[in-house]
Design a protein around this motif. Sequence first.
Motif, PDB file in Angstrom:
ATOM      1  N   LEU B 588       0.836  -1.204   0.000  1.00 24.84           N
ATOM      2  CA  LEU B 588       0.000   0.000   0.000  1.00 24.84           C
ATOM      3  C   LEU B 588       0.872   1.256   0.000  1.00 24.84           C
ATOM      4  CD1 LEU B 588      -2.980   0.976   0.295  1.00 24.84           C
ATOM      5  CD2 LEU B 588      -2.527   1.169   2.729  1.00 24.84           C
ATOM      6  N   ALA B 592       0.875   1.372  -4.187  1.00 23.82           N
ATOM      7  CA  ALA B 592      -0.543   1.545  -4.479  1.00 23.82           C
ATOM      8  C   ALA B 592      -0.816   2.842  -5.252  1.00 23.82           C
ATOM      9  CB  ALA B 592      -1.338   1.542  -3.181  1.00 23.82           C
ATOM     10  N   PRO B 593      -1.621   2.759  -6.303  1.00 24.21           N
ATOM     11  CA  PRO B 593      -2.005   3.965  -7.010  1.00 24.21           C
ATOM     12  C   PRO B 593      -3.176   4.631  -6.293  1.00 24.21           C
ATOM     13  CG  PRO B 593      -2.822   2.019  -8.136  1.00 24.21           C
ATOM     14  CD  PRO B 593      -2.194   1.540  -6.886  1.00 24.21           C
ATOM     15  N   MET B 701      -6.821  -1.085   6.467  1.00 24.81           N
ATOM     16  CA  MET B 701      -8.083  -1.442   5.821  1.00 24.81           C
ATOM     17  C   MET B 701      -8.706  -0.220   5.158  1.00 24.81           C
ATOM     18  SD  MET B 701      -8.090  -4.587   6.227  1.00 24.81           S
ATOM     19  CE  MET B 701      -9.620  -4.935   5.403  1.00 24.81           C
ATOM     20  N   VAL B 704      -6.624   0.541   2.014  1.00 27.06           N
ATOM     21  CA  VAL B 704      -6.871  -0.430   0.959  1.00 27.06           C
ATOM     22  C   VAL B 704      -8.244  -0.199   0.340  1.00 27.06           C
ATOM     23  CG1 VAL B 704      -7.065  -2.870   0.452  1.00 27.06           C
ATOM     24  CG2 VAL B 704      -5.380  -2.114   2.066  1.00 27.06           C
ATOM     25  N   GLY B 705      -9.207   0.157   1.205  1.00 28.42           N
ATOM     26  CA  GLY B 705     -10.547   0.424   0.694  1.00 28.42           C
ATOM     27  C   GLY B 705     -10.545   1.581  -0.287  1.00 28.42           C
ATOM     28  N   VAL B 707      -8.062   2.681  -2.091  1.00 27.63           N
ATOM     29  CA  VAL B 707      -7.359   2.316  -3.316  1.00 27.63           C
ATOM     30  C   VAL B 707      -8.217   1.396  -4.181  1.00 27.63           C
ATOM     31  CG1 VAL B 707      -5.393   1.059  -4.232  1.00 27.63           C
ATOM     32  CG2 VAL B 707      -5.077   2.648  -2.348  1.00 27.63           C
ATOM     33  N   ALA B 708      -8.820   0.402  -3.524  1.00 27.88           N
ATOM     34  CA  ALA B 708      -9.584  -0.576  -4.303  1.00 27.88           C
ATOM     35  C   ALA B 708     -10.795   0.084  -4.962  1.00 27.88           C
ATOM     36  CB  ALA B 708     -10.029  -1.725  -3.402  1.00 27.88           C
ATOM     37  N   LEU B 709     -11.496   0.910  -4.208  1.00 29.13           N
ATOM     38  CA  LEU B 709     -12.668   1.563  -4.793  1.00 29.13           C
ATOM     39  C   LEU B 709     -12.262   2.531  -5.888  1.00 29.13           C
ATOM     40  CD1 LEU B 709     -14.839   2.109  -1.651  1.00 29.13           C
ATOM     41  CD2 LEU B 709     -15.551   0.978  -3.753  1.00 29.13           C
ATOM     42  N   ALA B 711      -9.990   2.158  -7.918  1.00 26.97           N
ATOM     43  CA  ALA B 711      -9.467   1.483  -9.103  1.00 26.97           C
ATOM     44  C   ALA B 711     -10.572   1.018 -10.035  1.00 26.97           C
ATOM     45  CB  ALA B 711      -8.619   0.279  -8.685  1.00 26.97           C
ATOM     46  N   ARG B 712     -11.803   1.083  -9.588  1.00 22.64           N
ATOM     47  CA  ARG B 712     -12.902   0.514 -10.360  1.00 22.64           C
ATOM     48  C   ARG B 712     -13.112   1.271 -11.663  1.00 22.64           C
ATOM     49  NH1 ARG B 712     -18.375  -0.996  -9.216  1.00 22.64           N
ATOM     50  NH2 ARG B 712     -17.666  -2.280  -7.512  1.00 22.64           N
ATOM     51  N   THR B 713     -13.074   0.555 -12.754  1.00 25.60           N
ATOM     52  CA  THR B 713     -13.462   1.137 -14.036  1.00 25.60           C
ATOM     53  C   THR B 713     -14.567   0.315 -14.678  1.00 25.60           C
ATOM     54  OG1 THR B 713     -11.713  -0.124 -15.095  1.00 25.60           O
ATOM     55  CG2 THR B 713     -11.215   2.168 -14.550  1.00 25.60           C
TER      56      THR B 713
END
Lengths: 526, 968
Positions: B588, B592-593, B701, B704-705, B707-709, B711-713
């Motif tokens: 992270l 992490a982007p 957490m 990460v949340g 970053v993960a959200l 990243a959604r395309t």
Amino acid sequence: MEDLIRVLTPLPVLLPLLGAAGALLVGRHPRTQRVLSIVVLSGVLAVSVALLVLADDQGATSVSVGGWPVPLGIVLVVDRLSALMLVVANTVTLGVLVFAVGQGMADGEETDTPLSIFHPTYLVLVAGVSNAFLAGDLFNLYVGFEVLLAASYVLLTLGGTAGRIRAGITYVVVSLMSSLVFLAAIALVYAATGTVNMAQLAVRLGELPAGTQLLLQSMLLVAFGIKAAVFPLSAWLPDSYPTAPAPVTAVFAGLLTKVGVYAIIRTNTLLFPDGALDDVLLWAALATMVIGILGAVAQTDIKRMLSFTLVSHIGYMVFGIALGTTAGLAGAVFYVVHHIAIQTTLFLATGLVERRGGTTNTEKLGGLAKASPLLAILFFVPAMNLAGIPPLSGFIGKLGLIEAGVALGGAGPYVLVGGAVLTSLLTLVAVARVWGRAFWRPRAVDTAEEDLEAIRPAAGTSATTAQLQENRLPRLMVAATAGFVVVTLALTVFGGVLYGVADRAAVDLVDRTPYLESVFGLQVIR
Amino acid sequence: MGLLLLAHLVAAVLAPVLVRWWGRSAYYALALVPAAGFGWLLAQLSTVLDGGTVDERTTWIPALDLDVTLRLDVLALSVAALVTGVGALVFVYCARYFEPGDEGLGRFAGVLMAFAGSMLGLVVADDMLLLYVFWELTTVFSFLLIGGSGAKVAGRRAAQQALVVTTAGGLAMLVGLVMVGQASGSYLLSEVVANPGSGPQVTVGILLVLAGAVTKSAMVPFHFWLPAAMEAPTPTSAYLHAAAMVKAGIYLVARLAPGFADTPGWRPVLIGLGLATMLLGGYRALRQYDLKLLLAFGTVSQLGFLMVLLGTGSREAAAAGVAMLLAHGLFKSTLFLCVGVVDHACGTRDLREISGLGRRLPVLAVTAGLAAASMAGLPPLLGFVGKEAAFTAFLDGGLESRTWALLTLLGLVLGSVLTVAYTARFLWGAFGSGGAVRRCAAGEPKPAHLHRPGPAFLAAPVLLAALGLLAGPFSSLLEPLVAPYADTLPLVAEEAEELKLWHGLQPALLLSLVTVLGGLALFTGRDAVARLQRRIAVDASADEGYWHTMRGLDRVAQTSTRSTQRGSLPTYLGVILTVLVLLPGSVLVLHAPWPDAVRPWDTPVQALVGVVVLGSAALAVRIRQRLSAVLVVGVTGYGVGVLFALQGAPDLALTQFLVETLTLVTFVLVLRKLPKDISERHRAKERTARGVIALAVGALMAGVGVVALGARTATPVSVDFPEQAYSFGGGENIVNVTLVDIRAWDTLLEISLLVVVATGVASLVFIRQRTGAVARATGDTRSARGRRAPRDRWLAASATLSPQRRSVILEVVTRVLFHTIVVLSVYLLFSGHNVPGGGFAGGLVAGLALVLRYLAGGRYELGEAAPVDPGKLLGSGLLLAGTTGIAGLLLGVDALQTTILERTVPVLGDVKLVTSLFFDMGVYLIVVGLVLDVLRSLGAQIDADDEHDEDPDPAEGQALATTAGGDR
């Protein structure tokens, strides 16, 4: 054929669940329950074998449950790896069930132990394990894990003695922690990709930035690492497994960690094929092997010793996965199969040792080789197999991994090859010590004989002590254990066939297209 | 060859049976198996001597290049003949060595036969990996033979030592074989030796292989296991530790020498270790009193000799080596067998207690004398021929470098001097008239009770000795056996010498003379030697080194295990969370982007709820009172429910609230049995560490949340749910359709999980039986207080409660609400497909109704409210849900696939029935069953235990102690 697979695929989950329902409904009739469980698990095994034959013949196939189109509903995927795992897992569950039935009948289970608990729970465990292997959906995989874990909580604390409860707390809390991490990881995966279908994930994850991929992969790896008992996430295992009843420990030791290993294989090949964490895995594998086996060397109790070897040998499988090559994966897959069978066998044999010797502590045991040559064989052969003595299957798996490591070359793999060999030697030291103490060394005070006198004061007239002691091992338990020994020998004799399947499974895993095509057909869906 | 190996295996399995039938004479029958092997080898003689080979191949594991590839060439034949020939004679010998009533005869026969087969396989294997297979098998069988019945501690230790040492070398060898095999592209010895390849991989590989060879053949510094292995019965020593197994390393070196003798390190290692071993073994043999140990150290010495000869890698040395190999096999097994006879005859092998055997057992004395002469290298025996050839080889060539050749020769001569000396000691000790010390008083002459050996017992050693005698003069007959192999190696000397007894007056003869005279001188001056030995105890350190290493291993093992296996759950959790922080955490931080923009919330209310949840979580850690802590934890749960509601998910919110409520009730039921306060025993430092970990995990957490959200395309699959849910699933409530249809497979498994959890709770509380009768207030059941419930009153069983526990208000409320709630739950079940509700929520509501009944009326009231076995409820629910699953398969559609039935029913009007309703009913039943099980076990049963505590009644005995343990 299509139709046959469509019908067969859900059965390894549905049959045990229905069996569990039945077992609950006939809770007051132990004999019916026993027959029901054995029939159900035999059926599951037959289905698994059929699936393996079909999968090896036709490659991967997928079945959508509920009839929903692909990315919406849940798919089950049968490929060579999952079918192979199903066959091995259900061979083990059936065999252990027979052993447990033998033990139950010998102990007069009808009055003493909670029969109505064991059978339904055990069948649900089987359903969970089967589902974990079949799941083509990340969340469904999680559900499979949860089911088998919940069942394992119950089985581990069966009888509710203080020791089991204490072990159970460690086990349950750590498992819940791993599930929490897994669930969080799934949520994050969904957040990033909008799907949990593994085939679709395979496509969509690849489109994410590398950093995000790595983040998600490492989260999943931690979750599976706990379940598979990869060091340093492994300490819970030796503290919890050994206290359970023999058949329960046997099936746990054989199967449950391997489901974690399976999940690592699946995610590392299908979802994250770049091998970005292979180096991390490689060193984790080394630490798991070496620290695990040092733990085994330090033990005086057979069950604990075996639990540490279990952790240690998980390192072998992780090693194969970390290599990332087809040869490495083939070695890992073969080792998984071998290790499921061998750990179960050894724990069952240890169950017999406990019955005969009254304990599994090698400091108190002794003289078993003389007292029961049959038991000695039933322990010695799998023990040597565990230590990787050729030509037994443990050697074949080890050889496959060494060949894969040497073929890849480089400092890391060579260090790992060295670690694997060292682990193999120390495993031999550990089992040879057990053999020396429990089987060879004469018993200082023959307490077993005293026990016998107490139990059957008049029996000395016709039968010799040795014969009497032989009688103490219930036939069904011995037969089940012997059956397992035969299975492990079959893994050796038919090692070529099995290695062929493992090899083809590894090719599929590295290739990925068979899996993706089975789910999507020929077009690839975004 | 495969058949021969199989025959050994079958014979090994049958051996115990045969011994049970025929007693020790079964060994005669068993001897036929190796004898048949010997016969078969003789039959192949012509083929092999013509330069041909006998090849067999069966595939086994082609993926790993591990196949049963067997190949008999001239070297294999020579060694195989020794192995089978001596093997057969050892079996014959066994038939008289053992007493009829000896224990473990069958086991011994089986293991010995298995060993014989493995040894034969080792020699004829062409696949290097197969060779390793047999190699390790000989190790394991040797382990079993040394340990024997395991009665003696020395035997067990020796067996383990031999196993560990040779396996350690063997594993190094395995890695080496793989490296060599992969470098040269083949695992077949014949091909590898023909195209050896080069490079660091080959060099390292070969050196690793040599590690296996030197441990197996007991080279310094691994020689110590061999003398220790003399704990085994004498036939084992004669066969494994003289003729066969210890030669395996030598054999492998001989096999590989044509291809790899020029590998860097090969010669220094083998010649160096060989000479050191030869000298050390001889030196140690000179101080032994046990005849067997004397021979064992002699064997060590001779193995060093052989290693030098066959490791040198020149034609002349190799020819001498093969001759010596055969000679040693013959004379050493003879000598061991003779010692076995002596042991039998006198009951001891201590040369201080034996005297004058030569006169009393002349046949034995002559036999042993012949073999000993061969060992000492006296003409006209085969040993002499071999030793002469060896001396000649290094006099004229042997190695390219003269200096090294002569130094090697010097070592060999010195070693041979020692050999002569210990040979003399052996003969003098066993058969001479004067034991050195005579500790044994003259009045106890063992020979008086001499157990005279019969002809059958003596047959094997006599035959072997005779062969050694014959082979000397006729040694030129051996030339065709030796030459083809030796010719594969380069000739360093000017011309190749043939094997023969008399080469004329040559320097080698002089050297032989020197060795004999020197050896006799050493023997004569044995007292001086003994003094020297006492002063310079070479070597004892190697054995100690082994045990030291093992103790070190134990220490390391214990330290490492103590530090990683703390036995403390908090530590384990700490480690797990730390890994979580370190592994994904470092990713992270490093890779992490981060998204460009973050939208923290949709409405500020969410933030407010978030603060409440966080606050109560923090509070939960600080609160000492259990009940309050649980309530605060409950607030976090309700808070999450509020978040669901704010997000527009009423179903989820409803379910979350119901679950949270039920959980609280369960907690309260359990907490009754626990101390009120949570004890705080942790030091401040630990608390800080935990705080840091907790905060780090939380931060992780959250990060990460984000970053993960961010990243959604891709479009989430769920966008299709609303439309699909109606058109395909036949329901408007997406959540319910998802649960019972789209993802019904998940739900099926989740409800089975509930079944298991319910079962588990029951398992812990009702230790003994689950299927017991339901405790009801009516009928004959009486409460512990002796009050009897009137039959006709609603909530009648509350009368069984003690007055101070009764609550009038609660009873009234329950009377009003119970049926309403049950109806509501059924409504939720049926309407769930289109409006919020469903089987799960419905089941929970029904469960809460039961909770109310229980709280108001006590455990008997619970029995009244639900007079069913929860197991049955769970079973029926699972059966119902599972059947809808399998029904699809039977009807030819997918498992769990639903069908929509629309009919007009007279009274109800248009009814639209989706078959997933049956599935939902299963869910409903299971949830009710779960709640009932929890109430019965954690509620009613604990009540019963409490009442029992207050009013002990042995007849109602339950495993109270274990139950209490179960709640801890």
